[in-house]
Design a protein around this motif. Sequence first.
Motif, PDB file in Angstrom:
ATOM      1  N   CYS A 329     -13.158  62.465   5.183  1.00  0.00           N
ATOM      2  CA  CYS A 329     -12.868  62.834   3.882  1.00  0.00           C
ATOM      3  C   CYS A 329     -13.997  63.871   3.672  1.00  0.00           C
ATOM      4  CB  CYS A 329     -13.145  61.623   3.000  1.00  0.00           C
ATOM      5  SG  CYS A 329     -11.838  60.494   3.023  1.00  0.00           S
ATOM      6  N   GLN A 332     -13.573  67.336   4.822  1.00  0.00           N
ATOM      7  CA  GLN A 332     -12.313  67.916   4.115  1.00  0.00           C
ATOM      8  C   GLN A 332     -12.703  68.260   2.772  1.00  0.00           C
ATOM      9  OE1 GLN A 332      -8.499  66.427   4.846  1.00  0.00           O
ATOM     10  NE2 GLN A 332      -7.556  67.770   3.358  1.00  0.00           N
ATOM     11  N   TRP A 333     -13.341  67.495   2.034  1.00  0.00           N
ATOM     12  CA  TRP A 333     -13.916  67.570   0.357  1.00  0.00           C
ATOM     13  C   TRP A 333     -15.389  67.144   0.579  1.00  0.00           C
ATOM     14  CZ3 TRP A 333      -9.488  64.243   1.616  1.00  0.00           C
ATOM     15  CH2 TRP A 333      -8.383  64.603   1.146  1.00  0.00           C
ATOM     16  N   GLN A 336     -16.959  64.620  -1.849  1.00  0.00           N
ATOM     17  CA  GLN A 336     -16.043  63.234  -2.034  1.00  0.00           C
ATOM     18  C   GLN A 336     -17.027  61.908  -2.203  1.00  0.00           C
ATOM     19  OE1 GLN A 336     -13.138  63.781  -2.878  1.00  0.00           O
ATOM     20  NE2 GLN A 336     -12.557  61.475  -2.969  1.00  0.00           N
ATOM     21  N   SER A 395     -11.856  72.049  -6.013  1.00  0.00           N
ATOM     22  CA  SER A 395     -11.231  71.760  -4.667  1.00  0.00           C
ATOM     23  C   SER A 395     -12.312  70.764  -3.648  1.00  0.00           C
ATOM     24  CB  SER A 395     -10.901  73.004  -4.186  1.00  0.00           C
ATOM     25  OG  SER A 395     -11.944  73.773  -3.987  1.00  0.00           O
ATOM     26  N   ALA A 396     -13.566  70.809  -4.029  1.00  0.00           N
ATOM     27  CA  ALA A 396     -14.603  70.163  -3.108  1.00  0.00           C
ATOM     28  C   ALA A 396     -14.376  68.704  -3.190  1.00  0.00           C
ATOM     29  CB  ALA A 396     -16.067  70.421  -3.750  1.00  0.00           C
ATOM     30  N   VAL A 397     -13.651  68.202  -4.085  1.00  0.00           N
ATOM     31  CA  VAL A 397     -13.168  66.902  -4.259  1.00  0.00           C
ATOM     32  C   VAL A 397     -11.747  66.665  -4.275  1.00  0.00           C
ATOM     33  CG1 VAL A 397     -15.597  65.982  -5.078  1.00  0.00           C
ATOM     34  CG2 VAL A 397     -13.775  66.483  -6.473  1.00  0.00           C
ATOM     35  N   THR A 398     -11.227  65.270  -4.168  1.00  0.00           N
ATOM     36  CA  THR A 398      -9.897  64.944  -4.444  1.00  0.00           C
ATOM     37  C   THR A 398      -9.909  63.800  -5.160  1.00  0.00           C
ATOM     38  OG1 THR A 398      -7.488  64.519  -3.567  1.00  0.00           O
ATOM     39  CG2 THR A 398      -9.295  64.033  -2.202  1.00  0.00           C
ATOM     40  N   TYR A 404      -6.487  60.697   0.190  1.00  0.00           N
ATOM     41  CA  TYR A 404      -7.559  60.520   0.827  1.00  0.00           C
ATOM     42  C   TYR A 404      -7.873  58.790   0.919  1.00  0.00           C
ATOM     43  CZ  TYR A 404      -9.645  58.477  -3.727  1.00  0.00           C
ATOM     44  OH  TYR A 404      -9.968  57.701  -4.657  1.00  0.00           O
TER      45      TYR A 404
END
Length: 414
Positions: A329, A332-333, A336, A395-398, A404
Amino acid sequence: SLQPPRLSRRARRAAAPLLREVNVADLPLRPPMAPATLVEHEPEAAAAAAAVGPAVIEEGDDDEEEAGFEEASVVVLDETEDERRARVKAEMDAAVIGDANSKVVMERLKGQEDDDGGLAALLGSFLVFLDPTGTVRRRLWTRADFMHIHAVSGAYFLFLGIPWLVYSHVTNALDTSVPMATSGPFLTSLLVAGLVNALSAVPMSKFNSNKMLDMRDLKANGFTFGGTGLTTMCLYIAWWFSGDYPDFLRPFDIPIFLFWALVCAGTTANWEVMLQQNFQANERRRVKVPEKEMRQKAILYRLASWPNLTQLSFMYSIPFGGAAWLQQCTAQWPMQSTPMYHYGIASAMGYALSMFSETLRDRKLVTLEQDLLVLIVGFTFPMVSVLLDGLTYGSAVTISPPEYWALFGFGHLG
């Protein structure tokens, strides 16, 4: 001749009809009969109602007490909204907390204000500063809270934790280049204070029995599992995402998850049973609780129960995704870990705040409507916090669960 016995003379005098000595023409006329409001009440409730005008009041019956309901049921006919507010205020002002003659020790202790000196007096004086009438101190600062551990730890957790939560979002927005710190002495102290606050509520959660964790005491179950259990569960979530979670506990993540699943399911069932028994008790009454109040209780209990099950879908990622899932996670982010930590600690604060409000309502310091409002605020705490993280980091988190959650086959589970 012989005189009759003294008792016989008295009997003859007593038997003389009253109408021989009183002229009925001089008696006042009987008042005319007119429709009136019937009143069924207990003396204490009647005294409160007398201050605000005529009302129909019915105290909670034994069935409701056995069902674990904490407040008397009040029914008012032909009452305006202003009259209702005035009546509720009068009843709250006149309420007597605790019962000196109760068989339940905790009920007796609730009625004993702590008048000791020293640090307890200093801390208790703050409540007098907030409420010069002394009502808040008299109803909250009692011997039911041993050494006031629950009050002090709760004040630390909420009244320092909530400002920190706001501050963390502000600082994150000012600098989005680095992830938020999720560990450190202060944050550890918050988690510890929250845990102490949650656990110290267990001995106080006795309403119908002196037994700790008496499953028949539904109201106590609400405080123990819905308050202590769910707050502790969310503190565990925050700890797991803080980066300080020890590796030796990871093999136990699955049984820990199953334990929290049992707590969530049990809490939901307990609140639902309380609600159904409340409705059934109302149906047995000759004069029923207003429909509006019953709807408010239904909302209150179901907000405190069914949403808890959604925690399990999020927590699923901890035992069945594990450290490998979290690493994927964050790869990708990159930021997060921030919304995940925020979710855990904000949820714990939301539960603690909700149970604090329940305590205030139990001590007749807030109304049902105010309690419901606080519950809604606590319910939205984690969602608002995570949403702010999504707006801050982009976009650095979801914040989209299908992207996720391990439950949806994310990452190495896919």
